[in-house]
Design a protein around this motif. Sequence first.
Motif, PDB file in Angstrom:
ATOM      1  N   THR A  94       0.860  -1.189   0.000  1.00  0.00           N
ATOM      2  CA  THR A  94       0.000   0.000   0.000  1.00  0.00           C
ATOM      3  C   THR A  94       0.897   1.240   0.000  1.00  0.00           C
ATOM      4  O   THR A  94       1.682   1.443   0.928  1.00  0.00           O
ATOM      5  N   PHE A  95       0.781   2.011  -1.049  1.00  0.00           N
ATOM      6  CA  PHE A  95       1.637   3.190  -1.207  1.00  0.00           C
ATOM      7  C   PHE A  95       0.767   4.438  -1.087  1.00  0.00           C
ATOM      8  O   PHE A  95      -0.207   4.593  -1.836  1.00  0.00           O
ATOM      9  N   ILE A  96       1.128   5.295  -0.134  1.00  0.00           N
ATOM     10  CA  ILE A  96       0.317   6.500   0.086  1.00  0.00           C
ATOM     11  C   ILE A  96       1.092   7.741  -0.349  1.00  0.00           C
ATOM     12  O   ILE A  96       2.262   7.919   0.021  1.00  0.00           O
ATOM     13  N   VAL A  97       0.451   8.559  -1.149  1.00  0.00           N
ATOM     14  CA  VAL A  97       1.045   9.834  -1.563  1.00  0.00           C
ATOM     15  C   VAL A  97       0.233  10.948  -0.912  1.00  0.00           C
ATOM     16  O   VAL A  97      -0.983  11.046  -1.132  1.00  0.00           O
ATOM     17  N   GLY A  98       0.891  11.767  -0.100  1.00  0.00           N
ATOM     18  CA  GLY A  98       0.210  12.856   0.606  1.00  0.00           C
ATOM     19  C   GLY A  98       0.296  14.131  -0.194  1.00  0.00           C
ATOM     20  O   GLY A  98       1.389  14.657  -0.416  1.00  0.00           O
ATOM     21  N   GLY A  99      -0.864  14.624  -0.667  1.00  0.00           N
ATOM     22  CA  GLY A  99      -0.901  15.863  -1.443  1.00  0.00           C
ATOM     23  C   GLY A  99      -1.035  15.588  -2.929  1.00  0.00           C
ATOM     24  O   GLY A  99      -0.252  14.828  -3.503  1.00  0.00           O
ATOM     25  N   ALA A 100      -2.093  16.165  -3.539  1.00  0.00           N
ATOM     26  CA  ALA A 100      -2.283  16.048  -4.990  1.00  0.00           C
ATOM     27  C   ALA A 100      -1.991  17.378  -5.661  1.00  0.00           C
ATOM     28  O   ALA A 100      -2.731  17.857  -6.499  1.00  0.00           O
ATOM     29  N   THR A 134       3.586  17.995  -7.620  1.00  0.00           N
ATOM     30  CA  THR A 134       4.585  16.961  -7.306  1.00  0.00           C
ATOM     31  C   THR A 134       3.900  15.615  -7.089  1.00  0.00           C
ATOM     32  O   THR A 134       4.315  14.588  -7.641  1.00  0.00           O
ATOM     33  N   GLY A 135       2.833  15.616  -6.273  1.00  0.00           N
ATOM     34  CA  GLY A 135       2.114  14.373  -5.999  1.00  0.00           C
ATOM     35  C   GLY A 135       1.565  13.750  -7.271  1.00  0.00           C
ATOM     36  O   GLY A 135       1.734  12.552  -7.529  1.00  0.00           O
ATOM     37  N   ILE A 136       0.926  14.564  -8.100  1.00  0.00           N
ATOM     38  CA  ILE A 136       0.297  14.059  -9.338  1.00  0.00           C
ATOM     39  C   ILE A 136       1.359  13.509 -10.305  1.00  0.00           C
ATOM     40  O   ILE A 136       1.195  12.435 -10.889  1.00  0.00           O
ATOM     41  N   GLU A 137       2.473  14.234 -10.430  1.00  0.00           N
ATOM     42  CA  GLU A 137       3.523  13.754 -11.357  1.00  0.00           C
ATOM     43  C   GLU A 137       4.125  12.446 -10.854  1.00  0.00           C
ATOM     44  O   GLU A 137       4.399  11.530 -11.633  1.00  0.00           O
ATOM     45  N   PHE A 138       4.322  12.342  -9.543  1.00  0.00           N
ATOM     46  CA  PHE A 138       4.877  11.103  -8.983  1.00  0.00           C
ATOM     47  C   PHE A 138       3.895   9.942  -9.172  1.00  0.00           C
ATOM     48  O   PHE A 138       4.300   8.827  -9.535  1.00  0.00           O
ATOM     49  N   LEU A 139       2.609  10.209  -8.948  1.00  0.00           N
ATOM     50  CA  LEU A 139       1.594   9.157  -9.124  1.00  0.00           C
ATOM     51  C   LEU A 139       1.600   8.614 -10.548  1.00  0.00           C
ATOM     52  O   LEU A 139       1.461   7.412 -10.772  1.00  0.00           O
ATOM     53  N   LYS A 181      -3.185  -6.735  -5.765  1.00  0.00           N
ATOM     54  CA  LYS A 181      -2.702  -6.678  -4.374  1.00  0.00           C
ATOM     55  C   LYS A 181      -2.149  -5.284  -4.041  1.00  0.00           C
ATOM     56  O   LYS A 181      -2.001  -4.911  -2.880  1.00  0.00           O
ATOM     57  N   VAL A 182      -1.793  -4.513  -5.081  1.00  0.00           N
ATOM     58  CA  VAL A 182      -1.131  -3.223  -4.857  1.00  0.00           C
ATOM     59  C   VAL A 182      -2.159  -2.101  -4.786  1.00  0.00           C
ATOM     60  O   VAL A 182      -3.044  -2.017  -5.642  1.00  0.00           O
ATOM     61  N   ARG A 183      -2.026  -1.257  -3.748  1.00  0.00           N
ATOM     62  CA  ARG A 183      -2.890  -0.071  -3.665  1.00  0.00           C
ATOM     63  C   ARG A 183      -2.013   1.185  -3.753  1.00  0.00           C
ATOM     64  O   ARG A 183      -0.989   1.278  -3.077  1.00  0.00           O
ATOM     65  N   ILE A 184      -2.431   2.110  -4.594  1.00  0.00           N
ATOM     66  CA  ILE A 184      -1.771   3.429  -4.633  1.00  0.00           C
ATOM     67  C   ILE A 184      -2.856   4.423  -4.232  1.00  0.00           C
ATOM     68  O   ILE A 184      -3.860   4.566  -4.941  1.00  0.00           O
ATOM     69  N   ILE A 185      -2.647   5.071  -3.083  1.00  0.00           N
ATOM     70  CA  ILE A 185      -3.685   5.974  -2.564  1.00  0.00           C
ATOM     71  C   ILE A 185      -3.137   7.398  -2.525  1.00  0.00           C
ATOM     72  O   ILE A 185      -2.043   7.628  -1.994  1.00  0.00           O
ATOM     73  N   CYS A 186      -3.890   8.320  -3.084  1.00  0.00           N
ATOM     74  CA  CYS A 186      -3.498   9.731  -2.993  1.00  0.00           C
ATOM     75  C   CYS A 186      -4.457  10.444  -2.040  1.00  0.00           C
ATOM     76  O   CYS A 186      -5.677  10.399  -2.232  1.00  0.00           O
ATOM     77  N   VAL A 187      -3.884  11.086  -1.033  1.00  0.00           N
ATOM     78  CA  VAL A 187      -4.694  11.793  -0.039  1.00  0.00           C
ATOM     79  C   VAL A 187      -4.541  13.292  -0.252  1.00  0.00           C
ATOM     80  O   VAL A 187      -3.423  13.813  -0.212  1.00  0.00           O
ATOM     81  N   GLU A 188      -5.644  13.965  -0.513  1.00  0.00           N
ATOM     82  CA  GLU A 188      -5.592  15.412  -0.784  1.00  0.00           C
ATOM     83  C   GLU A 188      -6.572  16.139   0.136  1.00  0.00           C
ATOM     84  O   GLU A 188      -7.766  15.842   0.141  1.00  0.00           O
ATOM     85  N   ALA A 189      -6.036  17.114   0.883  1.00  0.00           N
ATOM     86  CA  ALA A 189      -6.865  17.830   1.856  1.00  0.00           C
ATOM     87  C   ALA A 189      -7.862  18.779   1.191  1.00  0.00           C
ATOM     88  O   ALA A 189      -8.965  18.999   1.710  1.00  0.00           O
ATOM     89  N   GLY A 190      -7.507  19.331   0.061  1.00  0.00           N
ATOM     90  CA  GLY A 190      -8.364  20.310  -0.604  1.00  0.00           C
ATOM     91  C   GLY A 190      -9.575  19.672  -1.269  1.00  0.00           C
ATOM     92  O   GLY A 190      -9.713  18.445  -1.277  1.00  0.00           O
ATOM     93  N   PRO A 191     -10.433  20.509  -1.876  1.00  0.00           N
ATOM     94  CA  PRO A 191     -11.659  19.989  -2.489  1.00  0.00           C
ATOM     95  C   PRO A 191     -11.437  19.275  -3.829  1.00  0.00           C
ATOM     96  O   PRO A 191     -12.389  18.790  -4.435  1.00  0.00           O
ATOM     97  N   LYS A 235      -5.395   3.935 -14.193  1.00  0.00           N
ATOM     98  CA  LYS A 235      -4.160   3.177 -13.934  1.00  0.00           C
ATOM     99  C   LYS A 235      -4.120   2.622 -12.509  1.00  0.00           C
ATOM    100  O   LYS A 235      -3.093   2.119 -12.064  1.00  0.00           O
ATOM    101  N   GLY A 236      -5.237   2.802 -11.782  1.00  0.00           N
ATOM    102  CA  GLY A 236      -5.340   2.143 -10.476  1.00  0.00           C
ATOM    103  C   GLY A 236      -5.085   3.023  -9.266  1.00  0.00           C
ATOM    104  O   GLY A 236      -4.968   2.520  -8.145  1.00  0.00           O
ATOM    105  N   VAL A 237      -4.987   4.345  -9.460  1.00  0.00           N
ATOM    106  CA  VAL A 237      -4.780   5.231  -8.308  1.00  0.00           C
ATOM    107  C   VAL A 237      -6.127   5.517  -7.640  1.00  0.00           C
ATOM    108  O   VAL A 237      -7.109   5.805  -8.332  1.00  0.00           O
ATOM    109  N   GLU A 238      -6.171   5.396  -6.304  1.00  0.00           N
ATOM    110  CA  GLU A 238      -7.392   5.750  -5.560  1.00  0.00           C
ATOM    111  C   GLU A 238      -7.189   7.146  -4.964  1.00  0.00           C
ATOM    112  O   GLU A 238      -6.176   7.385  -4.310  1.00  0.00           O
ATOM    113  N   PHE A 239      -8.162   8.026  -5.180  1.00  0.00           N
ATOM    114  CA  PHE A 239      -8.059   9.378  -4.611  1.00  0.00           C
ATOM    115  C   PHE A 239      -8.940   9.497  -3.378  1.00  0.00           C
ATOM    116  O   PHE A 239     -10.102   9.094  -3.404  1.00  0.00           O
ATOM    117  N   LYS A 240      -8.385  10.039  -2.320  1.00  0.00           N
ATOM    118  CA  LYS A 240      -9.183  10.393  -1.146  1.00  0.00           C
ATOM    119  C   LYS A 240      -9.142  11.922  -1.067  1.00  0.00           C
ATOM    120  O   LYS A 240      -8.164  12.507  -0.573  1.00  0.00           O
TER     121      LYS A 240
END
Length: 404
Positions: A159-165, A168-173, A193-203, A224-229
Amino acid sequence: MNKPKILVLGAGYGGIMTTVNLQKMLGRDDAQITLVNKHNYHYQTTWLHENAAGTLHHDNTRIPIDEVINKNKVNFIVDTVKEIKHEDKTVVLEGGDTLTYDYLVVGLGFEPATFGIPGIKEHAFSITSINAARKIKAHIEYMFATYSASKEKRDELLTFIVGGAGFTGIEFLGELANRVPELCKEYDVPREKVRIICVEAGPGALPGFDPELVEYAVNLLERKGVEFKIGTAIKEVQEDGVVLSKGEDMEEVKSGTIVWSAGVQGSPVCEAADIGAMRGRVKVNADMRAPGHDDIFVVGDCALIINEEIDRPYPPTAQIAMQQGVIVAKNIKALINGENTKTFKPDIKGTVASLGEGEAIGLVFGRKYFGGTASFLKKMIDNRYLFLLGGIGLVLKKGKLKFF
Ligand code: FAD
Ligand code: NAD
């Protein structure tokens, strides 16, 4: 007469462009130019997300400084700047040397902004340098190898978590989403089995950017399988995961890899220098000098400049840092010659963000670009920078679009 001493700190976009322009504009007898940088190479920070995901080797991103400076005109020192002492016009290096200057250029770049969130420094990775990117790449591979070799098959390892969309976050994702299928194949791991989750505080992702382009990017990454929160903030980073909040709701997500890309601030050395920095950034005068310090210029992510049209700071970018390097070199030459300095006015051509090989989004001169066209534009922008830095030779050596 003694030659004026120009001391440039940091060989990022701002520092290296100042240096190569100074060496073009000044003769050997006009000034003594010294450049100090942590490493013997300059790197393109704008490519580090690719190195971190493992889609581009870091040697493509770094350029030996000796290849772009004229050693007859520039004294290059590999060392880390420890302290700027403006009262006695000196700079102390970690190696023990103390350098003196008549004109100082501070271009020490950025560090991650943590906003006081507990655990980021201890447990999260950030894409800040070649070394940091190498560490992320190696860690991701280690997670796959550990999962494959373990009996328990703990899900959090994959499970890979990227903090901030932000960009930088979007390009890395975009890069990570492309790399994961390769890693799954290499380590015999089923893709589901692999989860890529992007967590973004803004709207939404890429706050403030063109909505149609944002939608394109998010749809592509989701495919491509990225989940956005979205509307969800990271509140704490722990050794084995993150604590998230969405309104009143709290959630814990277990993860072996948290990449923090939720904002930047200026260098801590600039912050400590007592030259008016707030969060490492100095709100510079029109000619890029620190207020009250006529001998100190600040460039790149250590400098804060206001966009008068919206009365807000310009986001710190390589595009601006490069342009500042040119004007700072001109202004130092002007001061040496007893002339007036010029005002820095950023010439913003647009923004292009990569979403993995062959994919990007861009808003350039007010026009929107998607997919392959935007990706081609991005490579042209990168090549233009290499040309400005080291001419056609550097483009042929390090450029992404090969013409021959
Ligand atoms: P940097 O490029 O960060 O360079 C700072 C230099 O100083 C480095 O060489 C470092 O080693 C050195 N240094 C730091 N501390 C010390 C010390 N104490 N002693 C000695 N040396 C030191 N902007 C764009 O315009 N377009 C993009 O596409 C883009 N993509 C990006 C992608 C990523 C992944 C990231 C993280 C940023 C991106 N940016 C982009 C933003 C851009 O990279 C920065 O704004 C830019 O790098 C700032 O330039 P700088 O010269 O201030 O610092
Ligand atoms: P940023 O500040 O642009 O974006 C950070 C994102 O993190 C924001 O969307 C913010 O809402 C979110 N965030 C903040 N706190 C959070 C939390 N606790 N939990 C979840 N999300 C949180 O930072 P960046 O993306 O690192 O970019 C830094 C600078 O570099 C910017 O000026 C950017 O424009 C520039 N950059 C440009 C490009 C490009 O032009 N292609 C690429 C990368 C970076």
